[in-house]
Design an enzyme around this catalytic site. Structure first.
Site, PDB file in Angstrom:
ATOM      1  N   ASN A  74     -14.781   3.848  -1.083  1.00 23.29           N
ATOM      2  CA  ASN A  74     -13.714   4.823  -1.095  1.00 23.29           C
ATOM      3  C   ASN A  74     -13.385   5.219  -2.519  1.00 23.29           C
ATOM      4  O   ASN A  74     -13.469   4.411  -3.438  1.00 23.29           O
ATOM      5  CB  ASN A  74     -12.466   4.303  -0.363  1.00 23.29           C
ATOM      6  CG  ASN A  74     -11.530   3.527  -1.262  1.00 23.29           C
ATOM      7  OD1 ASN A  74     -10.752   4.110  -2.022  1.00 23.29           O
ATOM      8  ND2 ASN A  74     -11.599   2.211  -1.203  1.00 23.29           N
ATOM      9  N   GLY A  77      -8.604   7.759  -4.824  1.00 22.30           N
ATOM     10  CA  GLY A  77      -7.949   8.187  -6.050  1.00 22.30           C
ATOM     11  C   GLY A  77      -6.457   7.949  -6.010  1.00 22.30           C
ATOM     12  O   GLY A  77      -5.681   8.626  -6.668  1.00 22.30           O
ATOM     13  N   LEU A  78      -6.079   6.939  -5.190  1.00 23.61           N
ATOM     14  CA  LEU A  78      -4.696   6.477  -5.178  1.00 23.61           C
ATOM     15  C   LEU A  78      -3.701   7.565  -4.819  1.00 23.61           C
ATOM     16  O   LEU A  78      -2.585   7.602  -5.337  1.00 23.61           O
ATOM     17  CB  LEU A  78      -4.363   5.823  -6.524  1.00 23.61           C
ATOM     18  CG  LEU A  78      -5.276   4.615  -6.819  1.00 23.61           C
ATOM     19  CD1 LEU A  78      -5.105   4.159  -8.247  1.00 23.61           C
ATOM     20  CD2 LEU A  78      -5.015   3.487  -5.839  1.00 23.61           C
ATOM     21  N   ASN A 132      -1.414  -3.625  -8.917  1.00 25.75           N
ATOM     22  CA  ASN A 132      -2.817  -3.234  -8.857  1.00 25.75           C
ATOM     23  C   ASN A 132      -3.276  -2.848 -10.253  1.00 25.75           C
ATOM     24  O   ASN A 132      -2.952  -1.779 -10.750  1.00 25.75           O
ATOM     25  CB  ASN A 132      -2.988  -2.055  -7.900  1.00 25.75           C
ATOM     26  CG  ASN A 132      -4.426  -1.584  -7.828  1.00 25.75           C
ATOM     27  OD1 ASN A 132      -5.320  -2.200  -8.418  1.00 25.75           O
ATOM     28  ND2 ASN A 132      -4.660  -0.494  -7.119  1.00 25.75           N
ATOM     29  N   CYS A 135      -7.853  -0.986  -9.763  1.00 31.53           N
ATOM     30  CA  CYS A 135      -8.484   0.049  -8.969  1.00 31.53           C
ATOM     31  C   CYS A 135      -9.487   0.829  -9.798  1.00 31.53           C
ATOM     32  O   CYS A 135      -9.149   1.342 -10.864  1.00 31.53           O
ATOM     33  CB  CYS A 135      -7.468   0.999  -8.379  1.00 31.53           C
ATOM     34  SG  CYS A 135      -8.270   2.175  -7.301  1.00 31.53           S
ATOM     35  N   ASN A 197     -10.030  -6.899  -5.272  1.00 29.48           N
ATOM     36  CA  ASN A 197     -10.027  -5.477  -5.052  1.00 29.48           C
ATOM     37  C   ASN A 197     -11.486  -5.062  -4.818  1.00 29.48           C
ATOM     38  O   ASN A 197     -12.358  -5.923  -4.712  1.00 29.48           O
ATOM     39  CB  ASN A 197      -9.422  -4.754  -6.267  1.00 29.48           C
ATOM     40  CG  ASN A 197      -8.721  -3.462  -5.852  1.00 29.48           C
ATOM     41  OD1 ASN A 197      -9.260  -2.684  -5.082  1.00 29.48           O
ATOM     42  ND2 ASN A 197      -7.529  -3.245  -6.369  1.00 29.48           N
ATOM     43  N   GLY A 249     -13.420  -8.251   3.051  1.00 26.36           N
ATOM     44  CA  GLY A 249     -14.303  -8.319   4.215  1.00 26.36           C
ATOM     45  C   GLY A 249     -13.815  -9.153   5.378  1.00 26.36           C
ATOM     46  O   GLY A 249     -14.604  -9.495   6.257  1.00 26.36           O
TER      47      GLY A 249
HETATM   48  C1  FMN Z   1      -9.458   3.207   1.889  1.00 26.20           C
HETATM   49  C2  FMN Z   1      -8.986   2.136   0.963  1.00 26.20           C
HETATM   50  C3  FMN Z   1      -7.896   2.364   0.122  1.00 26.20           C
HETATM   51  C4  FMN Z   1      -7.460   1.360  -0.758  1.00 26.20           C
HETATM   52  N1  FMN Z   1      -6.361   1.588  -1.543  1.00 26.20           N
HETATM   53  C5  FMN Z   1      -5.866   0.581  -2.339  1.00 26.20           C
HETATM   54  C6  FMN Z   1      -4.662   0.741  -3.088  1.00 26.20           C
HETATM   55  O1  FMN Z   1      -4.004   1.766  -3.030  1.00 26.20           O
HETATM   56  N2  FMN Z   1      -4.244  -0.289  -3.883  1.00 26.20           N
HETATM   57  C7  FMN Z   1      -4.951  -1.465  -3.945  1.00 26.20           C
HETATM   58  O2  FMN Z   1      -4.531  -2.388  -4.656  1.00 26.20           O
HETATM   59  N3  FMN Z   1      -6.068  -1.652  -3.226  1.00 26.20           N
HETATM   60  C8  FMN Z   1      -6.549  -0.666  -2.422  1.00 26.20           C
HETATM   61  N4  FMN Z   1      -7.685  -0.874  -1.672  1.00 26.20           N
HETATM   62  C9  FMN Z   1      -8.377  -2.174  -1.744  1.00 26.20           C
HETATM   63  C10 FMN Z   1      -7.971  -3.089  -0.589  1.00 26.20           C
HETATM   64  O3  FMN Z   1      -6.611  -3.374  -0.630  1.00 26.20           O
HETATM   65  C11 FMN Z   1      -8.782  -4.398  -0.639  1.00 26.20           C
HETATM   66  O4  FMN Z   1      -8.509  -5.068  -1.846  1.00 26.20           O
HETATM   67  C12 FMN Z   1     -10.279  -4.158  -0.534  1.00 26.20           C
HETATM   68  O5  FMN Z   1     -10.531  -3.106   0.364  1.00 26.20           O
HETATM   69  C13 FMN Z   1     -11.067  -5.403  -0.089  1.00 26.20           C
HETATM   70  O6  FMN Z   1     -10.667  -5.843   1.169  1.00 26.20           O
HETATM   71  P1  FMN Z   1     -11.427  -5.453   2.555  1.00 26.20           P
HETATM   72  O7  FMN Z   1     -12.858  -5.756   2.351  1.00 26.20           O
HETATM   73  O8  FMN Z   1     -10.758  -6.273   3.605  1.00 26.20           O
HETATM   74  O9  FMN Z   1     -11.191  -3.983   2.749  1.00 26.20           O
HETATM   75  C14 FMN Z   1      -8.126   0.121  -0.795  1.00 26.20           C
HETATM   76  C15 FMN Z   1      -9.226  -0.093   0.055  1.00 26.20           C
HETATM   77  C16 FMN Z   1      -9.650   0.887   0.932  1.00 26.20           C
HETATM   78  C17 FMN Z   1     -10.830   0.601   1.825  1.00 26.20           C
END
Ligand code: FMN
Ligand code: FAD
Ligand code: FAD
Ligand code: FMN
Ligand code: FES
Ligand code: FES
Lengths: 309, 271, 309, 271
Positions: A74, A77-78, A132, A135, A197, A249
């Site tokens: 993804n 872009g926050l 965060n 990112c 992250n 994951g």
């Molecule tokens: C679509 C999407 C948007 C995300 N937005 C943020 C965010 O705004 N701030 C943040 O700290 N992490 C963000 N993350 C990271 C997730 O919080 C997480 O750390 C990362 O996806 C790994 O976990 P997962 O494998 O369970 O998805 C985002 C992840 C995804 C997939």
């Protein structure tokens, strides 16, 4: 399931006790309300909302997402509504939820992190702040913060100095040595660290000979990254004394157990929410079953019990 | 209506053409509430994939408030899995999702412009229109496809609803030889038309700009990649217009939340 | 397919021209002979053999491998027959193959790398040396070499000074900044760089509360890591002028095209060999089809053609 | 015989008990060359998974030099996929792999000790033994399982070969109530026995040590996790004994290459 089951309780972040270790990962659970029909939000260990910046951000141009083998990239872009809208539009709903609300913040400068921390400190209904610093989508600031231990120390310290709320520092996996940034966060006064992250990745459309994301690179998440996340959680938990929150994951209750055994006091579920929106509650039910099958021993007893001898 | 997750039992699976299938699913809770233009996110694999993500599919028709139909073109592993389900098997769905078409409150002239499998949601729309305030004689359905076989079965179905259908094919094997958008010139220019469209992006762009020019109300149903469909990931962004749109100094529209159906004027087509 | 198709030719490593860009990744193709019944070895762009050390190594205790979502972890621990046995037992077979043979070397010290380079320089039938400075399984030496640009420079320079063969330096992905190690290898005189080696990961058996690998951590490979590999190849190719060889999760000809478009002059296929032992030849056939469908334009024309504007 | 890759057509799929299936595959090239104790690596998914790896399965029987049979216990996604193939479908195989059992050159007493699905390769072995120099009356087959249903069908099949079968079950629901290894005491101690065994690791360890004690020749077929089965990954290591073994200062044995069948004395059981 209205009553709290103290066998699932865990401590994280500066005395904050969660009813259970299942939290939502920022950016994958909207502002909570998107999921109210899929899970009983009151039951969650904590809700972490989409990362909030001082001003609203439109985010990156599309395409912003792409599917990969057992994962996704993804480059959102926050995109977010900005602090003021968050407080006025999203907090009223979140305050009604029994689960603690943790606000994930991001900034382009130390000052932005500080202002965010101060303003959130004055906002009721917020149990903790997650910072965060990692990112990969923000080109200015963000990347440097997350990968340089000195900067991690500095951001942590300045956020801590502006808020009385517990502070969780969310670490980037895109580093040579996760123990260095973990240690820096602890030294800076973090009450807990969360990791990982997303991993910086890329996808290519070979027909168009173009990147599949308009931003070229994006963050890799989902089951594909679980082995890296588990390794980093284990490494970090071995060097810090503050609680470690495991992310990366997680799809099933077995995944949760693996992270907790490796050293996580709690976990966050991210990508899984997008696919099975009821994952958090399913996993929570599974955790309860696990506790019951294990003679009712509190779940916190498994934290960091990995036998490596 | 809040979306929910459910298992739908496959009741029928009919081959339309080479790679297009029509699935009939028993799922009353969805059938009762889904409105035209809404979609579901269907699991396109066993377990956690691959593919990992669910797949967005429009509601093609609702039968007896108990069953829904999906029209699926097989283009990859997700659609292959879904289109391959046999009667008796179940499919996991999340829905109903998104903002559907806004139906006219009064009678008037309505034009439906569909391209290929993009026609899927327009079928449910058309049956609701004709079941409501719109009279068959004030409806025009324009359907486009690469070749005759792509579109003939659908054309027959639309005709069975009572709607007059005109066809365009890229190869001229049926109807007009050319783009379906060129059929728009057949609409009497004096009248005002309410236009509904779904199909490939360039087609919808042409339709939208054509209508905007003439100040005809026009609704289009957009497609983007979607990870969640429930406005959690913000992945399905398209540049918007107006105060909240990117072109107007604002931000992006989210196809799964503010769409998939948009007024032609909401979308920043030039971006 | 006995005749060489010059439309597939690519240049790598100090004037070494390959008949096609399809190479085998070290440690996943044995010493070549294991695959003689599955692929026509003569057709391959190059064969890279299992990493060779000065003395034989028994490797790590089992379990050494574990399957993960769209990937696998290995902690083989660089088991190999040692340089002398390699030369006496494996080279006679390899010399009979028309494909260039590239020897992957690993050491615990600068001296070991140097001795290996010297001895291999005196061995006939070896077209190039690939220096593995990045294997996460060796606890001494290896890790530091691969993640510290100064060490990368040093290892590269000392290997180069002992051999007249082209030298490929294989980079570790477990770094904050791949461009720094890529640049260091180029500055040290590398004729090419190859990347990525495996990502450091871990798996946990929640029932036994033990790591699934006896070595605790291991290297993650397979489709799961492809997005990270593509990103690093693209980043590295943007900073160095020497050829870049792409590795990581390649299973299909489409994957090969993606890596080449991102900047790789050639690729290595690893984990895929374990699952479909005929992958290399299948991919090669696919590449030929691609060239033919594209009007017979030489494949090298797609290298680094990613449009990011 | 060098291994090769091929597609085998499923000719039959018979349910043995709750989670054990017997697949009959048409694959003459393999059937003609496979020897008892060898195995195949079967693809346990469509496309590239998951699961990613192939799955090792012993050759359970060879019929008419044209078909092979696999005996599969469903324990996870790979075996579930393979055991779920229906007649007419194909399975991708790599084989024949590994070093099988060494058959005795002369007649003599032979004891077969199998535990659960580990019995799979012993069936082909037994039919080859009885088809060769070994007389049914000098054979003893000991089969163990958790409960009667686990082992009764197999016992019947062994009996049909003409071999005398004795059974042990953990719950006493059939035969001896206890471990199959305890049946070893029934072998006349004066005689020398050639023992072949396959089953859970602790069972084989007991059998191996029992035979080593008595200096009886004993071959065991080991199981490990395998990524490739073709000695490319070196993942299937077990500590060996002797000059080349770890316990003797040497290294590891590789189950897919030097095994899966080993002499009891080659394995460092204590490690
Ligand atoms: C679509 C999407 C948007 C995300 N937005 C943020 C965010 O705004 N701030 C943040 O700290 N992490 C963000 N993350 C990271 C997730 O919080 C997480 O750390 C990362 O996806 C790994 O976990 P997962 O494998 O369970 O998805 C985002 C992840 C995804 C997939
Ligand atoms: C709101 C909505 C409604 C839809 N309704 C229908 C429907 O009723 N019937 C139907 O057959 N399809 C419909 N689609 C498209 C359908 O979701 C995709 O074809 C499907 O997700 C492809 O999945 P796959 O695994 O089969 O192929 P993949 O391997 O995922 O994709 C195959 C190819 O199609 C491209 N692709 C996939 N999805 C899209 C997309 N959304 N836009 C543009 N290109 C894409 C991919 O980039 C790739 O090149 C709809 C999409 C949306 C967003
Ligand atoms: C040489 C050889 C021959 C074999 N022959 C047969 C046979 O004829 N019939 C048969 O049913 N099975 C046989 N097996 C075992 C079979 O390969 C595994 O059961 C299978 O790989 C499991 O795959 P899965 O995806 O179903 O389950 P997975 O999800 O991969 O595994 C399920 C559980 O079983 C464990 N497991 C998997 N494989 C092994 C193993 N090899 N050793 C110990 N634990 C393991 C896993 O750790 C996990 O806990 C053989 C194995 C080997 C090495
Ligand atoms: C079983 C196994 C053994 C490996 N051994 C080596 C090795 O000896 N030397 C080396 O440089 N890389 C080794 N690698 C790394 C691969 O060469 C390759 O860099 C990595 O696996 C990523 O490519 P892939 O995803 O195609 O497997 C090994 C990988 C695997 C899976
Ligand atoms: S698809 Fe996730 S927000 Fe629209
Ligand atoms: S399983 Fe790969 S070497 Fe044995």
């Amino acid at each position: 399931m209205g009553i709290v089951d103290d066998r699932l309780q865990v401590d994280i972040a500066g005395g904050l006790q969660l009813n259970n270790p299942i939290m939502t990962a920022s950016g994958t659970f909207g502002y909570g309300n998107e999921f109210s029909n899929f899970v009983d939000l009151d039951r969650l260990g904590a809700i972490i909302v989409k990362g909030i910046s001082l001003k609203p951000r439109p985010g990156n141009p599309p395409p912003r997402i792409v599917e990969t083998s057992c994962g996704m990239l993804n480059a959102i872009g926050l995109e977010n509504v900005g602090l003021d809208n968050f407080i006025s539009e999203k907090m009223p709903f979140l305050r009604k939820i029994k689960a603690p609300v943790i606000v994930n913040i991001l900034g382009d400068s130390l000052e932005e992190y500080q202002t965010l921390s101060e303003k959130l400190n004055d906002t009721s209904g917020i149990s903790a702040i997650e910072v965060n610093i990692s990112c990969p989508n923000v080109k200015r600031g963000g990347v440097a913060f997350g990968t340089d231990p000195a900067m991690v120390f500095q951001v942590t310290e300045s956020v801590k100095s502006r808020t009385s709320r517990p502070v969780i520092v969310k670490l980037s996996p895109n580093v040579t040595d996760i123990t260095a940034t973990a240690q820096a966060a602890e030294d800076g006064g973090a009450d807990a660290i969360s990791l990982i992250n997303t991993l910086l990745g890329m996808a290519v459309d070979h027909r168009a000979r173009r990147p599949r994301l308009a931003n070229i690179v994006g963050g890799l998440s989902g089951p594909a990254i679980k082995p890296v996340a588990l390794r980093m959680v284990w490494q970090a938990a071995n060097v810090v004394r503050i609680p470690v929150i495991g992310i990366g994951g997680i799809m099933t209750v077995e995944d949760v157990l693996e992270f907790m055994i490796a050293g996580a006091s709690a976990v966050q579920i991210g990508t899984a929410n997008l696919i099975e929106p009821d994952t958090t509650e399913k996993v929570l039910d599974g955790l309860l079953d696990y506790v019951e099958q294990n003679g009712g021993r509190p779940i916190r007893e498994i934290i960091g019990t990995l036998q490596t001898g | 209506m809040m979306p929910f997750k459910c298992n739908a039992e496959v009741r029928g699976n009919e081959k339309i053409t080479g790679d297009i299938w029509r699935l009939t699913l028993e799922v009353p809770a969805l059938a009762r509430v889904a409105s035209p233009g809404q979609f579901v996110m269907a699991k396109g694999s066993k377990g956690s994939g691959p593919p990992l993500w669910r797949r967005p599919l429009s509601i093609h028709q609702v039968l007896d408030d108990a069953r829904i139909q999906l029209l699926i073109k097989v283009v990859g592993p997700g659609t292959e899995f879904i289109a391959g389900r046999r009667p008796g098997e179940t499919i996991s769905l999340v829905g109903p999702l998104g903002r559907g078409f806004v139906l006219p409150e009064q009678s008037g002239n309505v034009c439906i412009v569909g391209g290929g499998v993009g026609t899927a949601p327009l079928f449910y729309l058309t049956s609701r229109l004709l079941g409501g305030s719109v009279k068959p004689e004030s409806v025009k359905v324009f359907l486009g496809g690469a070749t005759a076989t792509d579109i003939m079965v659908l054309a027959k179905d639309f005709k069975a609803l009572g709607a007059p259908v005109e066809i365009a094919t890229d190869d001229g094997s049926a109807g007009y030889h050319g783009l379906v958008t060129e059929l728009l010139n057949r609409l009497e220019p004096g009248k005002s038309w309410r236009v509904y469209s779904c199909g490939p992006h360039p087609m919808m762009k042409t339709v939208a700009l054509y209508c905007l020019d003439r100040q005809w109300p026009c609704q289009v149903s957009l497609e983007t990649l979607m990870a969640c469909g429930i406005s959690a990931c913000l992945g399905c962004a398209v540049p918007g217009r107006g105060p909240t749109g990117l072109a107007g100094g604002g931000g992006y529209l989210h196809v799964c939340k503010e769409g998939p159906v948009f007024e032609a004027g909401e979308v920043a087509w030039e971006l």
